[in-house]
Write a protein that holds these residues in place. Structure first.
Motif, PDB file in Angstrom:
ATOM      1  N   GLY A   1       0.795  -1.215   0.000  1.00 17.14           N
ATOM      2  CA  GLY A   1       0.000   0.000   0.000  1.00 17.14           C
ATOM      3  C   GLY A   1       0.828   1.266   0.000  1.00 17.14           C
ATOM      4  N   GLU A   2       2.136   1.117  -0.036  1.00 15.48           N
ATOM      5  CA  GLU A   2       2.980   2.314  -0.069  1.00 15.48           C
ATOM      6  C   GLU A   2       3.043   2.848  -1.489  1.00 15.48           C
ATOM      7  N   GLY A   3       2.748   4.103  -1.643  1.00 12.89           N
ATOM      8  CA  GLY A   3       2.754   4.704  -2.976  1.00 12.89           C
ATOM      9  C   GLY A   3       4.169   4.874  -3.472  1.00 12.89           C
ATOM     10  N   PRO A   4       4.340   4.945  -4.802  1.00 16.24           N
ATOM     11  CA  PRO A   4       5.681   5.073  -5.381  1.00 16.24           C
ATOM     12  C   PRO A   4       6.439   6.293  -4.854  1.00 16.24           C
ATOM     13  N   GLN A   5       5.713   7.408  -4.665  1.00 16.06           N
ATOM     14  CA  GLN A   5       6.417   8.616  -4.250  1.00 16.06           C
ATOM     15  C   GLN A   5       6.938   8.487  -2.815  1.00 16.06           C
ATOM     16  N   ASP A   6       6.098   7.924  -1.911  1.00 16.19           N
ATOM     17  CA  ASP A   6       6.528   7.735  -0.523  1.00 16.19           C
ATOM     18  C   ASP A   6       7.711   6.787  -0.473  1.00 16.19           C
ATOM     19  N   PHE A   7       7.578   5.753  -1.273  1.00 10.48           N
ATOM     20  CA  PHE A   7       8.630   4.745  -1.290  1.00 10.48           C
ATOM     21  C   PHE A   7       9.938   5.362  -1.773  1.00 10.48           C
ATOM     22  N   ALA A   8       9.829   6.189  -2.817  1.00 11.00           N
ATOM     23  CA  ALA A   8      11.022   6.828  -3.366  1.00 11.00           C
ATOM     24  C   ALA A   8      11.697   7.682  -2.293  1.00 11.00           C
ATOM     25  N   LYS A   9      10.889   8.410  -1.525  1.00  7.88           N
ATOM     26  CA  LYS A   9      11.440   9.284  -0.480  1.00  7.88           C
ATOM     27  C   LYS A   9      12.220   8.456   0.534  1.00  7.88           C
ATOM     28  N   ARG A  10      11.573   7.362   0.958  1.00  9.88           N
ATOM     29  CA  ARG A  10      12.168   6.504   1.970  1.00  9.88           C
ATOM     30  C   ARG A  10      13.464   5.882   1.431  1.00  9.88           C
ATOM     31  N   ALA A  11      13.390   5.405   0.195  1.00  7.94           N
ATOM     32  CA  ALA A  11      14.548   4.748  -0.392  1.00  7.94           C
ATOM     33  C   ALA A  11      15.695   5.735  -0.550  1.00  7.94           C
ATOM     34  N   ALA A  12      15.372   6.953  -0.955  1.00 12.00           N
ATOM     35  CA  ALA A  12      16.406   7.961  -1.150  1.00 12.00           C
ATOM     36  C   ALA A  12      17.089   8.282   0.175  1.00 12.00           C
ATOM     37  N   ASN A  13      16.307   8.277   1.261  1.00  7.26           N
ATOM     38  CA  ASN A  13      16.893   8.542   2.577  1.00  7.26           C
ATOM     39  C   ASN A  13      17.841   7.419   2.978  1.00  7.26           C
ATOM     40  N   THR A  14      17.448   6.179   2.656  1.00  8.36           N
ATOM     41  CA  THR A  14      18.271   5.042   3.050  1.00  8.36           C
ATOM     42  C   THR A  14      19.514   4.952   2.186  1.00  8.36           C
ATOM     43  N   PRO A  63      21.317   7.389   0.062  1.00  9.47           N
ATOM     44  CA  PRO A  63      21.456   8.759  -0.461  1.00  9.47           C
ATOM     45  C   PRO A  63      22.292   8.803  -1.743  1.00  9.47           C
ATOM     46  N   ALA A  64      23.174   7.833  -1.917  1.00  7.63           N
ATOM     47  CA  ALA A  64      24.033   7.881  -3.102  1.00  7.63           C
ATOM     48  C   ALA A  64      23.219   7.726  -4.380  1.00  7.63           C
ATOM     49  N   GLN A  65      22.135   6.940  -4.287  1.00  9.85           N
ATOM     50  CA  GLN A  65      21.320   6.667  -5.481  1.00  9.85           C
ATOM     51  C   GLN A  65      20.077   7.569  -5.549  1.00  9.85           C
ATOM     52  N   ALA A  66      20.013   8.553  -4.704  1.00 13.44           N
ATOM     53  CA  ALA A  66      18.791   9.354  -4.592  1.00 13.44           C
ATOM     54  C   ALA A  66      18.345   9.885  -5.954  1.00 13.44           C
ATOM     55  N   ALA A  67      19.290  10.371  -6.727  1.00 14.01           N
ATOM     56  CA  ALA A  67      18.943  10.965  -8.022  1.00 14.01           C
ATOM     57  C   ALA A  67      18.318   9.925  -8.943  1.00 14.01           C
ATOM     58  N   ASP A  68      18.949   8.738  -9.000  1.00 15.99           N
ATOM     59  CA  ASP A  68      18.433   7.665  -9.849  1.00 15.99           C
ATOM     60  C   ASP A  68      17.028   7.258  -9.427  1.00 15.99           C
ATOM     61  N   ILE A  69      16.890   7.083  -8.101  1.00 15.62           N
ATOM     62  CA  ILE A  69      15.595   6.641  -7.587  1.00 15.62           C
ATOM     63  C   ILE A  69      14.511   7.637  -7.970  1.00 15.62           C
ATOM     64  N   GLU A  70      14.810   8.892  -7.812  1.00 19.98           N
ATOM     65  CA  GLU A  70      13.802   9.916  -8.135  1.00 19.98           C
ATOM     66  C   GLU A  70      13.498   9.940  -9.625  1.00 19.98           C
ATOM     67  N   ALA A  71      14.539   9.809 -10.422  1.00 20.83           N
ATOM     68  CA  ALA A  71      14.334   9.854 -11.878  1.00 20.83           C
ATOM     69  C   ALA A  71      13.463   8.692 -12.326  1.00 20.83           C
ATOM     70  N   ILE A  72      13.774   7.500 -11.807  1.00 22.78           N
ATOM     71  CA  ILE A  72      13.007   6.316 -12.222  1.00 22.78           C
ATOM     72  C   ILE A  72      11.558   6.445 -11.774  1.00 22.78           C
ATOM     73  N   THR A  73      11.384   6.883 -10.540  1.00 20.96           N
ATOM     74  CA  THR A  73      10.021   7.035 -10.042  1.00 20.96           C
ATOM     75  C   THR A  73       9.247   8.057 -10.869  1.00 20.96           C
ATOM     76  N   ALA A  74       9.925   9.154 -11.187  1.00 18.57           N
ATOM     77  CA  ALA A  74       9.247  10.197 -11.966  1.00 18.57           C
ATOM     78  C   ALA A  74       8.859   9.677 -13.344  1.00 18.57           C
TER      79      ALA A  74
END
Lengths: 688, 331
Positions: free
Chosen positions: A618-631, A633-644
């Protein structure tokens, strides 16, 4: 309260039911389509009445007109019955029976008020459709019947589904599925369900005017036949196919002559073939004949023939007779001995007088001519025959399909005046001349030739191959065949009728007959292809009978016992039903297929999960992306780009694409580009 | 509608009474074992019965006639036609069964009713597998719902209006689910017992409000401060006071707004009592009490209910009315 909703089914049945529109349209369609092949079984004016009945029913459906009153219905249907009976002159036989059936069937529309009535119409449709097989058993009829069957099944579905308005395609689709599912079991039943013989004898005399040889032959009869391109029979050979000049297919023998007409030898006077008197010779041909219905008992064979696979008897006249007249296509196996000799030892007194019979008077000029010629040849039958054939050849005799009409003394007029004739003229006159000098001779009717088929090892023999020739009994030789036509038109014997007439009278009645277009190679091939498919159908399906089934059982079971048959049929039937049941009950429609973007995104989630960042239910992609980026941080940009990209693909473009569709034709490309990019990024994505 | 319904329910009853009592009881026991009651039922092969319809028998007879015709005319294609009809029948059995199997029936809420009217039973039809279900007929206690389709929707609500006859807790018979889809040749059906009940209030029967008993009276009971029976005096008007209670004479005199103050007595609230309703028979008494409860509740007067062994203290409002009606229903 909406009363109609709660009305029990019982009430609906009593008071008529709201027929769904789809069901009604389908009912009308199957009505027309089931009757269409039967139009010739009712008088033409009845078709008009049928049209009116359907029109009336449509008006009833549109609630413009009421149903006709009970009395009017009675008068209409009785009138219809009377019309059909008057038209056929009988109530018996398939034609009249089917005529009555379709009359009842169509008039039933006028009282189709309840669900039960509609069902009765459906049941009658099955009947009417099945009767089509009484008249034709070709592959094309079968295909038509099955197409209409799909429609009838669809009608039943439309009657039983509850939505008042549905597209006609839905019941059709379901129906197609049901019909396809029933076919495997049907095939097993068809080939393996034990066949039993007829329970009672039926006299199946269709009143169809069949084209074919008849049991009497007047001058010009065969010429008429020669204009028909209909198929007479097929002969499928094992081993060698005889050359054209040996393809004398014998049907019957004509022994009596009344001065004008030759009559076929009566079945009742024919005695069985005298095996003592028959010498077979060395060569033999083996083949199977698929004979179209003739309404006669004759089985076409090349003499001398041994026939099996059908109830038949070989006769003294070297013809073979079936047990009863052939009202449906049959097939049988034949072994023929072309070098046979029969009755070399002599004719009995009865035969001798039969084959010398001539009318008391008439045709005096011919008799005179024969006597003179016979004396001139030293009373030697062989030399006499030779001189006659030479005479035919040397004089101005013309082989044509359009001979002039002959008067009282047909032989005289033909031989000395008109000199234009067809095979029956030449052969008939020939036999007459021989008989008038005391040489036993007879006229033989049948077919000469046959067209080889390039694909199948079989010959096609058509009605235009019909032929008449002579047989002469010569001392020391027995019966010898002579074909006087060959003396006039040798091509007829070597190549067939198409090239042999000296004028263009061949196939005159059917200017559009495919025969006429034979020179066009493509059409000829198509025609032969069509015939080949029909031949295969007839050989393997339509003519499948008790005997063929016994052969199959022997092949499958070895030793044929009732227990083994039961085990085979039961086992195979049960297996098919089981497979069917499993496929129907256990197969569920697949879950909605994930589209490519979803698949890519799931792969991305899986990669993150392997690094210990699992997406919660039930976790939405955007929430998940935020959480993953926090965990991570090195891949934050990739995670956000893919989610977007994913969100863009899944949601944003949907509206955009819908909106821009009219102006922008390359939206597909845009989506494709986004998808490609997402794929690349997901592939490259490596969380550390 | 009600007439057609009552005939059909009567027909159903006569059908049942035709069976002798022990046979019926055994049948019920067998059914209970085979299809135990539940709040949620998924139809499977244990629960589904299947038999040809009248039309199915007609169809089989047609196939048989064509079989005979095929044999007698020695026509393998007519024979094949009859084999096709037979095969289609087998497929129809499987398809009809499949149409019902996997159907999920979930019990929903019920709404109480007065005896003789219809009780609403809400239930849901759903897909337990992904396949479609078409033309599902629900028949329950003589009520036949319009055929339902589950094609696009995963779950649909169905409201069944079951006719009631007697007051009390109403357990309907088993729910019958039928379908003849797709060909109408085979009927697949099941009887399921849904764990659903509803309360049936007595049928209201009109009667006169009995004269107020004197055993209460004005004496001996504590006055209720904010009553509206007897005048107590005036107090200054507050904005929440009704304009009906303003002492307009005092206003005319003084120009100030005063509110008249009353007090009521608890005894003034009505008691609806078992002994005081005119009817002789218990059921009729309950029916009349039911009418009175409804009547009083409409009037807004607080009332109490006193039945042998049961006593509900006076009160008002929908909750109170419901409590009284339930007591009457269960009595």
């Amino acid at each position: 309260m909406k009363a109609a909703h709660a009305k029990p089914e019982r009430d609906l049945r009593r008071h008529g039911f709201p027929m769904p529109r789809t069901a009604f349209v389908l009912l009308l369609a199957i009505n027309v389509l089931a009757v269409l092949p039967h139009t010739e079984r009712v008088p033409t004016w009845m078709l008009l009445a049928f049209g009116c009945v359907l029109l009336w029913r449509i008006q009833v459906f549109r609630e413009r007109w009421p149903f006709p009153s009970k009395w009017l219905r009675l008068v209409l249907v009785l009138g219809g019955f009377a019309g059909v009976i008057f038209y056929h002159g009988t109530v018996f036989g398939p034609d009249a029976g089917v005529g009555l059936l379709i009359t009842a069937y169509l008039f039933k529309q006028l009282e189709m008020a309840t669900r039960r009535d509609a069902f009765l119409v459906v049941i009658l449709s099955y009947f009417v459709l099945a009767t089509e097989f009484l008249f034709s058993r070709s592959l094309y009829t079968t295909i038509y019947v099955f197409l209409v069957l799909i429609l009838i099944t669809a009608t039943q579905i439309a009657l039983n589904q509850s939505e008042p308005r549905i597209a006609i395609a839905r019941p059709l689709k379901v129906s197609l599925k049901l019909v396809l599912q029933s076919i495997p079991l049907m095939i097993v039943l068809f080939y393996l369900f034990p066949r039993i013989g007829p329970l009672w004898q039926l006299n199946l005399n269709t009143q169809q005017n069949r084209v074919g040889l008849s049991d009497r032959m007047s001058p010009g009869d065969i010429a008429n036949l020669s204009r028909s391109g209909e198929l007479a029979f097929r002969a499928e050979f094992q081993g060698a196919i005889p050359p054209h000049r040996e393809r004398y297919w014998r049907a019957t023998v004509f022994d009596r002559f009344d001065g004008r007409t030759w009559y076929a030898v009566d079945d009742s006077v024919l005695v069985p073939l005298d095996m003592q008197q028959l010498e077979y010779g060395v060569r033999r041909y083996q083949y199977r004949v698929y004979l179209e219905p003739t309404s006669q008992r004759w089985l076409m064979t090349l003499p001398a023939a041994q026939v099996s696979g059908i109830d038949a008897k070989s006769t003294d006249a070297l013809s073979v007779l079936a047990q009863s007249t052939l009202e449906a296509a049959v097939s049988y196996d034949v072994t023929s001995f072309p070098d046979y000799r029969y009755q070399r030892a002599g004719l009995n007194r009865l035969d001798y007088s039969r084959y010398l019979q001539l009318p008391v008077g008439g045709n005096e000029q011919s008799r005179q001519y024969a006597r003179e010629q016979f004396r001139r040849q030293g009373s030697d039958p062989a030399r006499f025959i030779d001189s006659l054939l030479r005479w035919y050849h040397d004089e101005e005799f013309i082989y044509t399909l359009n001979p002039q009409r002959l008067g009282r003394n047909t032989i005289d007029e033909f031989l000395f005046q008109t000199r234009r004739g067809y095979c029956s003229h030449y052969a008939g006159a020939f036999v007459f001349l021989l008989r008038s000098v005391g040489i036993p001779a007879r006229l033989v009717g049948g077919y000469l030739g046959g067209e080889g088929h390039p694909l199948g090892k079989y010959l096609l023999v058509h009605q235009y191959d019909a032929h008449a020739w002579a047989e002469v009994w010569l001392e020391g030789q027995g019966w010898v065949r002579f074909d006087p036509t060959g003396a006039v038109a040798p091509n007829r014997i070597e190549f067939g009728p198409l090239d042999s007439t000296t004028d263009d009278s061949f196939l005159r009645e059917s200017p559009l007959s495919p025969e006429r277009l034979r020179n066009l190679a493509l059409l000829a091939q198509a025609r032969l292809m069509v015939d080949y498919v029909d031949y295969l159908w007839f050989k393997n399906v339509a003519s499948y009978d008790t005997e063929a089934q016994n052969r199959l059982f022997r092949d499958l079971l070895g030793q044929v016992t009732p227990q083994r048959i039961a085990a085979l049929v039961g086992g195979l039937g049960a297996a098919i039903v089981l497979v069917l049941a499993l496929s129907i009950l256990l197969r569920h429609p697949p879950a909605r297929k994930l589209d490519r973007a979803d698949r890519l995104y799931l792969r991305f989630c899986l990669k993150l999960q392997q690094r210990g960042v699992a997406r919660a239910a039930g976790e939405g992609p955007q929430d998940f992306a935020k959480r993953a980026a926090n965990t991570l941080p090195a891949q934050a940009a990739d995670i956000e780009a893919i989610t977007a990209l994913y969100l863009n693909l899944k949601y944003a473009p949907l509206q955009k694409v819908a909106h821009f569709k009219p102006q922008q034709s390359n939206t597909g490309d845009t989506l494709g580009r986004l998808e490609k990019e997402l794929a690349q990024r997901v592939r490259a994505f490596k969380p550390s | 509608m009600s007439s057609s319904m009552s005939t059909s329910s009567r027909a159903a009853e006569s059908r049942f009474s035709a069976l002798s009592r022990p046979v019926r009881a055994r049948w019920q026991r067998w059914l209970d074992r085979r299809i135990p009651p539940g709040r949620e039922v998924v139809l499977d092969q244990r629960r589904i019965f299947i038999f040809p319809t009248l039309m199915g028998f007609g169809y089989l007879f047609t196939a048989f006639l064509l079989f005979i015709a095929g044999i007698n005319y020695d026509n393998s294609l007519i024979l094949n036609f009859s084999f096709f009809l037979g095969s289609l029948f087998v497929v129809a059995i499987l398809q009809t069964f499949s149409n019902l199997s996997g159907l999920e029936i979930t019990a929903g809420t019920t709404e109480p009713a007065f005896a003789g009217t219809e009780a609403k039973f809400n239930l849901h039809l759903g897909k337990s597998r992904r396949k479609d279900h078409c033309s599902i007929l629900l028949e329950w206690h003589g009520f036949a719902a319009e055929p339902r389709n589950l094609i696009d929707a995963e779950k649909i609500p169905v409201q069944m209006l079951l006719p009631t006859r007697n007051r009390g807790v109403f357990h309907p018979e088993r729910l019958k689910i039928t379908s003849v889809y797709p060909l109408g040749l085979i009927r697949a059906w099941t009887w399921i017992a849904l764990d659903m009940e509803c309360l049936v209030y007595p049928k209201p029967v009109v009667c006169e409000l009995p004269p107020q008993a004197q055993q209460g009276g004005k004496d001996g009971k504590a006055p209720v401060p904010e009553g509206n029976e007897d005048f107590d005096g005036l107090r200054a008007y507050q904005e929440t006071d009704s304009l009906n209670t303003v002492d307009w004479k005092a206003y005319a005199r003084s120009g100030d707004l005063y509110t008249k103050r009353f007090h009521g007595y608890q005894a003034e609230s009505r008691w609806l009592q078992w002994d005081q309703v005119p009817a002789q028979y218990a059921e009729l008494k309950l029916s009349q009490l039911c009418f009175l409860v409804l009547d009083m509740a409409r009037g807004g007067t607080p009332f109490g209910l006193q039945l042998p062994g049961v006593k509900i203290e006076p009160g008002s409002g929908p909750e109170h009315q419901k409590r009284c009606l339930e007591t009457l229903a269960r009595f």
